[in-house]
Design a protein around this motif. Sequence first.
Motif, PDB file in Angstrom:
ATOM      1  N   THR A  62       0.869  -1.327   0.030  1.00  0.00           N
ATOM      2  CA  THR A  62       0.045   0.070  -0.104  1.00  0.00           C
ATOM      3  C   THR A  62       0.851   1.342  -0.158  1.00  0.00           C
ATOM      4  O   THR A  62       1.852   1.465   0.792  1.00  0.00           O
ATOM      5  CB  THR A  62      -0.900  -0.021   1.279  1.00  0.00           C
ATOM      6  N   VAL A  63       0.597   2.068  -0.742  1.00  0.00           N
ATOM      7  CA  VAL A  63       1.322   3.580  -1.206  1.00  0.00           C
ATOM      8  C   VAL A  63       0.320   4.447  -0.719  1.00  0.00           C
ATOM      9  O   VAL A  63      -0.847   4.695  -1.499  1.00  0.00           O
ATOM     10  CB  VAL A  63       1.923   3.742  -2.475  1.00  0.00           C
ATOM     11  N   ARG A  64       0.528   5.413   0.256  1.00  0.00           N
ATOM     12  CA  ARG A  64      -0.460   6.458   0.708  1.00  0.00           C
ATOM     13  C   ARG A  64       0.631   7.635   1.350  1.00  0.00           C
ATOM     14  O   ARG A  64       1.800   7.669   1.459  1.00  0.00           O
ATOM     15  CB  ARG A  64      -1.471   6.030   1.795  1.00  0.00           C
ATOM     16  N   GLY A  65      -0.324   8.712   1.651  1.00  0.00           N
ATOM     17  CA  GLY A  65       0.088   9.987   1.971  1.00  0.00           C
ATOM     18  C   GLY A  65       0.692   9.898   3.425  1.00  0.00           C
ATOM     19  O   GLY A  65       0.411   8.775   3.986  1.00  0.00           O
ATOM     20  N   ASP A  66       0.909  10.949   4.030  1.00  0.00           N
ATOM     21  CA  ASP A  66       1.733  10.971   5.534  1.00  0.00           C
ATOM     22  C   ASP A  66       0.559  11.345   6.364  1.00  0.00           C
ATOM     23  O   ASP A  66       0.929  11.603   7.617  1.00  0.00           O
ATOM     24  CB  ASP A  66       2.924  11.886   5.416  1.00  0.00           C
ATOM     25  N   GLY A  91      -2.617  12.693  -5.273  1.00  0.00           N
ATOM     26  CA  GLY A  91      -4.047  12.520  -4.914  1.00  0.00           C
ATOM     27  C   GLY A  91      -4.810  11.385  -4.737  1.00  0.00           C
ATOM     28  O   GLY A  91      -5.956  11.334  -4.601  1.00  0.00           O
ATOM     29  N   SER A  92      -3.954  10.355  -4.873  1.00  0.00           N
ATOM     30  CA  SER A  92      -4.533   8.970  -4.886  1.00  0.00           C
ATOM     31  C   SER A  92      -4.120   8.015  -3.573  1.00  0.00           C
ATOM     32  O   SER A  92      -3.059   8.441  -3.074  1.00  0.00           O
ATOM     33  CB  SER A  92      -4.331   8.286  -6.069  1.00  0.00           C
ATOM     34  N   THR A  93      -4.590   6.922  -3.494  1.00  0.00           N
ATOM     35  CA  THR A  93      -3.923   6.080  -2.444  1.00  0.00           C
ATOM     36  C   THR A  93      -3.923   4.589  -3.261  1.00  0.00           C
ATOM     37  O   THR A  93      -5.044   4.253  -3.753  1.00  0.00           O
ATOM     38  CB  THR A  93      -4.643   5.551  -1.353  1.00  0.00           C
ATOM     39  N   CYS A  94      -2.664   3.998  -3.228  1.00  0.00           N
ATOM     40  CA  CYS A  94      -2.683   2.727  -4.225  1.00  0.00           C
ATOM     41  C   CYS A  94      -2.550   1.583  -3.148  1.00  0.00           C
ATOM     42  O   CYS A  94      -1.621   1.545  -2.388  1.00  0.00           O
ATOM     43  CB  CYS A  94      -1.847   2.776  -5.053  1.00  0.00           C
ATOM     44  N   THR A  95      -3.292   0.394  -3.449  1.00  0.00           N
ATOM     45  CA  THR A  95      -3.040  -0.918  -2.990  1.00  0.00           C
ATOM     46  C   THR A  95      -3.025  -2.071  -4.047  1.00  0.00           C
ATOM     47  O   THR A  95      -3.933  -1.918  -4.927  1.00  0.00           O
ATOM     48  CB  THR A  95      -4.153  -1.447  -1.933  1.00  0.00           C
TER      49      THR A  95
END
Length: 200
Positions: free
Chosen positions: A132-136, A159-163
Amino acid sequence: MCSSDLFVNWDAASDCDSTSDLTCTVIMTGPAKTVTAHFALETYLVTVQKPAHGTIESSDLTPAIDCGPTTSVCTGNATYGDAIVFTFTADEGYDLAAWSGACSGTGSCGIDPVTGPITVGATTSVENRTLTVRGDGGVGGDKLTGGSVTGYLMSCDDGSTCTVTTYAYGTTVTLTANPSTGYAFSGWTGACTGTGACVV
Protein backbone atom coordinates in the motif's frame (compact mmCIF):
# COMPACT_ATOMS: atom_id res chain seq x y z
CA MET A 1 -4.34 -67.17 3.59
CA CYS A 2 -5.38 -63.52 3.34
CA SER A 3 -3.45 -61.08 1.17
CA SER A 4 -2.43 -59.23 4.34
CA ASP A 5 -0.79 -62.31 5.85
CA LEU A 6 2.88 -63.06 5.40
CA PHE A 7 3.84 -66.68 5.94
CA VAL A 8 6.84 -66.88 8.26
CA ASN A 9 7.55 -70.59 8.71
CA TRP A 10 6.34 -73.93 9.93
CA ASP A 11 6.88 -74.47 13.62
CA ALA A 12 9.88 -76.65 14.33
CA ALA A 13 7.72 -78.91 16.47
CA SER A 14 5.29 -79.59 13.60
CA ASP A 15 4.93 -83.14 12.37
CA CYS A 16 5.94 -82.28 8.83
CA ASP A 17 7.66 -85.12 7.07
CA SER A 18 8.95 -82.61 4.51
CA THR A 19 8.56 -78.89 3.84
CA SER A 20 9.00 -76.73 0.77
CA ASP A 21 8.24 -73.02 1.00
CA LEU A 22 4.51 -72.86 1.84
CA THR A 23 4.00 -76.62 1.78
CA CYS A 24 4.10 -79.02 4.71
CA THR A 25 3.71 -82.65 3.76
CA VAL A 26 2.40 -84.97 6.48
CA ILE A 27 2.30 -88.73 6.05
CA MET A 28 -0.57 -89.91 8.21
CA THR A 29 0.94 -92.94 9.92
CA GLY A 30 1.10 -93.68 13.59
CA PRO A 31 -0.60 -91.45 16.21
CA ALA A 32 -2.36 -88.11 15.62
CA LYS A 33 -0.12 -85.41 14.25
CA THR A 34 0.03 -81.64 14.78
CA VAL A 35 1.12 -78.91 12.39
CA THR A 36 1.62 -75.26 13.38
CA ALA A 37 2.04 -72.47 10.84
CA HIS A 38 3.33 -68.98 11.75
CA PHE A 39 2.02 -65.88 9.98
CA ALA A 40 2.75 -62.17 10.42
CA LEU A 41 1.14 -59.01 9.07
CA GLU A 42 2.85 -57.69 5.98
CA THR A 43 4.84 -54.47 6.06
CA TYR A 44 4.86 -51.98 3.21
CA LEU A 45 7.24 -49.28 2.07
CA VAL A 46 6.01 -45.70 2.52
CA THR A 47 7.72 -43.11 0.32
CA VAL A 48 7.46 -39.36 0.86
CA GLN A 49 8.57 -37.04 -1.94
CA LYS A 50 9.62 -33.71 -0.46
CA PRO A 51 7.81 -30.69 -1.92
CA ALA A 52 9.83 -27.80 -3.29
CA HIS A 53 8.85 -25.34 -0.54
CA GLY A 54 7.81 -27.26 2.53
CA THR A 55 8.16 -30.44 4.57
CA ILE A 56 6.05 -33.58 5.05
CA GLU A 57 6.27 -35.64 8.20
CA SER A 58 4.54 -38.51 9.96
CA SER A 59 5.19 -39.99 13.39
CA ASP A 60 3.04 -43.04 12.58
CA LEU A 61 5.81 -44.84 10.68
CA THR A 62 8.89 -46.88 11.55
CA PRO A 63 11.12 -44.96 11.49
CA ALA A 64 9.18 -41.69 11.76
CA ILE A 65 9.40 -39.58 8.60
CA ASP A 66 10.50 -35.96 8.66
CA CYS A 67 11.34 -35.07 5.08
CA GLY A 68 13.21 -31.84 5.79
CA PRO A 69 14.99 -29.27 3.62
CA THR A 70 18.04 -31.37 2.69
CA THR A 71 16.26 -34.60 1.69
CA SER A 72 14.35 -35.12 -1.55
CA VAL A 73 12.87 -38.55 -0.78
CA CYS A 74 12.18 -40.16 2.60
CA THR A 75 11.03 -43.68 3.38
CA GLY A 76 9.52 -45.58 6.27
CA ASN A 77 7.53 -48.73 6.92
CA ALA A 78 3.91 -49.37 7.79
CA THR A 79 2.10 -52.56 8.74
CA TYR A 80 -1.09 -53.79 7.09
CA GLY A 81 -4.07 -52.21 8.86
CA ASP A 82 -2.12 -49.24 10.25
CA ALA A 83 -3.53 -45.72 10.21
CA ILE A 84 -1.12 -43.03 9.00
CA VAL A 85 -1.50 -39.26 9.11
CA PHE A 86 0.84 -37.01 7.11
CA THR A 87 1.44 -33.39 8.09
CA PHE A 88 2.53 -30.69 5.64
CA THR A 89 4.34 -27.53 6.79
CA ALA A 90 4.88 -24.83 4.19
CA ASP A 91 7.98 -22.67 3.99
CA GLU A 92 7.47 -18.97 4.61
CA GLY A 93 5.67 -17.36 1.69
CA TYR A 94 4.16 -20.57 0.35
CA ASP A 95 0.93 -22.56 0.72
CA LEU A 96 -0.09 -26.15 0.06
CA ALA A 97 -1.48 -26.29 -3.49
CA ALA A 98 -2.41 -29.98 -3.48
CA TRP A 99 -1.37 -33.39 -2.16
CA SER A 100 -0.20 -35.94 -4.71
CA GLY A 101 0.10 -39.70 -4.75
CA ALA A 102 -2.09 -41.47 -2.18
CA CYS A 103 -3.76 -38.19 -1.14
CA SER A 104 -5.34 -35.35 -3.09
CA GLY A 105 -6.83 -31.93 -2.50
CA THR A 106 -5.68 -29.48 0.18
CA GLY A 107 -7.25 -30.98 3.28
CA SER A 108 -5.78 -33.51 5.68
CA CYS A 109 -3.84 -36.50 4.35
CA GLY A 110 -4.54 -39.78 6.12
CA ILE A 111 -4.42 -43.43 5.07
CA ASP A 112 -6.64 -45.77 7.10
CA PRO A 113 -6.17 -48.65 6.74
CA VAL A 114 -2.86 -49.29 5.03
CA THR A 115 -3.28 -52.05 2.45
CA GLY A 116 -0.18 -51.70 0.30
CA PRO A 117 2.84 -49.52 -0.57
CA ILE A 118 2.20 -45.79 -0.31
CA THR A 119 3.71 -42.75 -2.03
CA VAL A 120 2.82 -39.23 -0.89
CA GLY A 121 3.97 -35.84 -2.18
CA ALA A 122 2.72 -32.28 -2.38
CA THR A 123 2.88 -29.23 -4.62
CA THR A 124 3.07 -25.68 -3.33
CA SER A 125 1.96 -22.25 -4.49
CA VAL A 126 3.53 -18.91 -3.75
CA GLU A 127 1.60 -16.45 -1.58
CA ASN A 128 0.79 -12.90 -2.67
CA ARG A 129 1.76 -9.87 -0.62
CA THR A 130 0.00 -6.52 -0.35
CA LEU A 131 1.81 -3.23 -0.91
CA THR A 132 0.00 0.00 0.00
CA VAL A 133 1.31 3.44 -0.98
CA ARG A 134 -0.32 6.40 0.73
CA GLY A 135 0.27 9.94 1.94
CA ASP A 136 1.62 11.02 5.31
CA GLY A 137 -1.74 11.85 6.86
CA GLY A 138 -1.25 15.60 6.44
CA VAL A 139 -3.36 17.86 4.26
CA GLY A 140 -4.37 15.05 1.95
CA GLY A 141 -4.83 12.41 4.62
CA ASP A 142 -3.94 8.97 3.27
CA LYS A 143 -3.91 10.30 -0.28
CA LEU A 144 -0.64 11.30 -1.87
CA THR A 145 -0.26 15.07 -1.84
CA GLY A 146 2.51 16.85 -3.74
CA GLY A 147 3.75 14.04 -5.93
CA SER A 148 3.37 10.53 -7.28
CA VAL A 149 5.05 7.19 -6.59
CA THR A 150 5.92 4.74 -9.32
CA GLY A 151 7.33 1.23 -9.25
CA TYR A 152 7.13 -2.26 -10.71
CA LEU A 153 3.57 -2.88 -11.97
CA MET A 154 2.17 0.17 -10.14
CA SER A 155 1.78 3.93 -10.38
CA CYS A 156 0.18 6.04 -7.66
CA ASP A 157 -0.78 9.48 -8.86
CA ASP A 158 -0.88 12.69 -6.87
CA GLY A 159 -4.13 12.71 -4.90
CA SER A 160 -4.60 8.92 -4.75
CA THR A 161 -3.99 5.94 -2.48
CA CYS A 162 -2.81 2.74 -4.13
CA THR A 163 -3.02 -0.84 -2.88
CA VAL A 164 -1.40 -3.53 -4.99
CA THR A 165 -2.07 -7.16 -4.02
CA THR A 166 -0.49 -9.05 -6.90
CA TYR A 167 3.13 -9.20 -5.81
CA ALA A 168 4.29 -12.77 -5.31
CA TYR A 169 6.29 -13.51 -2.18
CA GLY A 170 9.96 -12.74 -2.83
CA THR A 171 9.34 -10.12 -5.52
CA THR A 172 11.64 -7.10 -5.24
CA VAL A 173 9.87 -3.80 -5.84
CA THR A 174 11.73 -0.49 -6.17
CA LEU A 175 9.61 2.61 -5.58
CA THR A 176 10.44 6.05 -6.93
CA ALA A 177 9.05 9.30 -5.50
CA ASN A 178 8.22 11.95 -8.13
CA PRO A 179 7.55 15.38 -6.56
CA SER A 180 5.02 17.61 -8.28
CA THR A 181 5.90 21.19 -9.25
CA GLY A 182 6.43 23.25 -6.12
CA TYR A 183 7.03 20.25 -3.87
CA ALA A 184 10.12 18.47 -2.57
CA PHE A 185 10.25 14.86 -1.45
CA SER A 186 10.82 14.78 2.33
CA GLY A 187 11.23 11.04 2.93
CA TRP A 188 9.72 7.56 3.25
CA THR A 189 8.02 6.01 6.26
CA GLY A 190 6.80 2.47 6.85
CA ALA A 191 8.73 -0.24 5.05
CA CYS A 192 11.33 2.32 3.85
CA THR A 193 13.09 5.23 5.53
CA GLY A 194 15.20 8.14 4.41
CA THR A 195 15.06 9.92 1.07
CA GLY A 196 16.92 7.43 -1.13
CA ALA A 197 15.56 4.57 -3.17
CA CYS A 198 12.79 2.52 -1.55
CA VAL A 199 13.27 -1.21 -2.15
CA VAL A 200 10.71 -3.57 -0.63
